[in-house]
Motif scaffolding. Structure first.
Motif, PDB file in Angstrom:
ATOM      1  N   PHE A 106       0.848  -1.184   0.000  1.00 41.72           N
ATOM      2  CA  PHE A 106       0.000   0.000   0.000  1.00 41.72           C
ATOM      3  C   PHE A 106       0.889   1.242   0.000  1.00 41.72           C
ATOM      4  N   GLY A 107       0.317   2.351  -0.453  1.00 43.97           N
ATOM      5  CA  GLY A 107       1.071   3.598  -0.428  1.00 43.97           C
ATOM      6  C   GLY A 107       0.148   4.795  -0.426  1.00 43.97           C
ATOM      7  N   VAL A 108       0.600   5.874   0.190  1.00 44.88           N
ATOM      8  CA  VAL A 108      -0.110   7.150   0.126  1.00 44.88           C
ATOM      9  C   VAL A 108       0.877   8.251  -0.220  1.00 44.88           C
ATOM     10  N   ASP A 109       0.362   9.255  -0.910  1.00 43.98           N
ATOM     11  CA  ASP A 109       1.152  10.439  -1.218  1.00 43.98           C
ATOM     12  C   ASP A 109       0.178  11.575  -1.503  1.00 43.98           C
ATOM     13  N   GLN A 110       0.600  12.802  -1.252  1.00 41.87           N
ATOM     14  CA  GLN A 110      -0.268  13.945  -1.517  1.00 41.87           C
ATOM     15  C   GLN A 110      -0.237  14.383  -2.970  1.00 41.87           C
ATOM     16  N   ASN A 111       0.639  13.795  -3.765  1.00 41.49           N
ATOM     17  CA  ASN A 111       0.771  14.152  -5.170  1.00 41.49           C
ATOM     18  C   ASN A 111      -0.059  13.203  -6.030  1.00 41.49           C
ATOM     19  N   PRO A 112      -1.171  13.672  -6.603  1.00 42.89           N
ATOM     20  CA  PRO A 112      -2.021  12.792  -7.409  1.00 42.89           C
ATOM     21  C   PRO A 112      -1.286  12.197  -8.611  1.00 42.89           C
ATOM     22  N   ASN A 147      -5.247   0.200  -3.125  1.00 42.65           N
ATOM     23  CA  ASN A 147      -4.001   0.136  -2.351  1.00 42.65           C
ATOM     24  C   ASN A 147      -3.201   1.431  -2.362  1.00 42.65           C
ATOM     25  N   PHE A 148      -3.405   2.268  -3.373  1.00 44.81           N
ATOM     26  CA  PHE A 148      -2.599   3.486  -3.494  1.00 44.81           C
ATOM     27  C   PHE A 148      -3.524   4.691  -3.553  1.00 44.81           C
ATOM     28  N   LYS A 149      -3.383   5.550  -2.539  1.00 48.00           N
ATOM     29  CA  LYS A 149      -4.337   6.643  -2.350  1.00 48.00           C
ATOM     30  C   LYS A 149      -3.639   7.987  -2.203  1.00 48.00           C
ATOM     31  N   VAL A 150      -4.339   9.020  -2.625  1.00 48.98           N
ATOM     32  CA  VAL A 150      -3.891  10.390  -2.380  1.00 48.98           C
ATOM     33  C   VAL A 150      -4.319  10.759  -0.961  1.00 48.98           C
ATOM     34  N   SER A 151      -3.338  10.989  -0.109  1.00 49.66           N
ATOM     35  CA  SER A 151      -3.649  11.258   1.295  1.00 49.66           C
ATOM     36  C   SER A 151      -2.463  11.906   1.984  1.00 49.66           C
TER      37      SER A 151
END
Length: 205
Positions: free
Chosen positions: A54-60, A81-85
């Protein structure tokens, strides 16, 4: 040829994360979160290993690229699994990951409160007995060369501005979290222009 094989297997992985893989530290880690994952430079090996990644990042845009990469692995649902957050507001249930990766993220904290919010959020989704791998900027070895500008942030000799930690802070956070170092704190001094510290903690069972 050897370099091509390494790149194909591990991608542009953080060398200190690779060190933990080579030591077998994360062999039993099946649920993995990269908090502040960017385009997934540290996730290729885990995806290939069959782990639930899983991964999150603020960069869409970064998340879009990572979803495209992850789409080739049938055991992964890229959209789920991969979200903007934001890291301080992780969209996951408590204590659901065996490993949380934080690579070059925490030193972008706006102040100590923001730093603690991100750290608490990542620690909260980590299972008991799970591992926290963190790389972040520090003032270790360059204490006299950094310029304090307020809110825990400093101007580094390379001209960048970062929230900086020191060894005492990391040891205090480790204790307050109820964790334990499973590696000594290690710092790389880059020609006295910046220092990057590796902080490896295991959550108590």
């Amino acid at each position: 040829m050897k370099n091509e094989y390494i790149q194909k297997t591990f991608g542009n992985i953080d060398i200190y994360l690779f060190d933990q893989l080579a030591k077998g530290t994360y062999d039993e880690c099946n649920a993995i979160l990269d908090a502040g994952c960017g385009t997934g430079r540290n996730l290729l090996y885990f995806l290939k290993s069959g782990a639930e990644v899983f991964g999150v990042d603020q960069n869409p845009g970064a998340i879009s690229q990572l979803r495209n990469l992850a789409g080739q692995f049938p055991h992964i649902n890229p959209e789920e699994n991969f979200k903007v957050s934001a890291v301080e507001k992780l969209p996951f249930e408590p204590e659901c990951f065996d490993l949380v990766i934080s690579s070059a993220v925490l030193h972008f904290a706006e102040n100590l409160e923001h730093f603690k919010a991100m750290l608490d959020s990542m620690w909260g989704v980590l299972k008991p007995g799970g591992y926290f791998f963190c790389r972040l900027a520090s003032d270790i070895g360059i204490e006299s060369l950094v310029q304090f500008v307020g809110n825990g942030r400093y101007i580094l000799p390379d001209g960048s501005e970062r929230f900086l930690v020191n060894q005492e802070m990391l040891l205090r956070f480790t204790k307050n979290l109820g964790g334990k170092l499973h590696e000594p704190i290690k710092t790389t001094n880059v020609q006295s222009l910046r220092s990057m510290t590796t902080w490896c903690v295991r959550k108590a069972l």
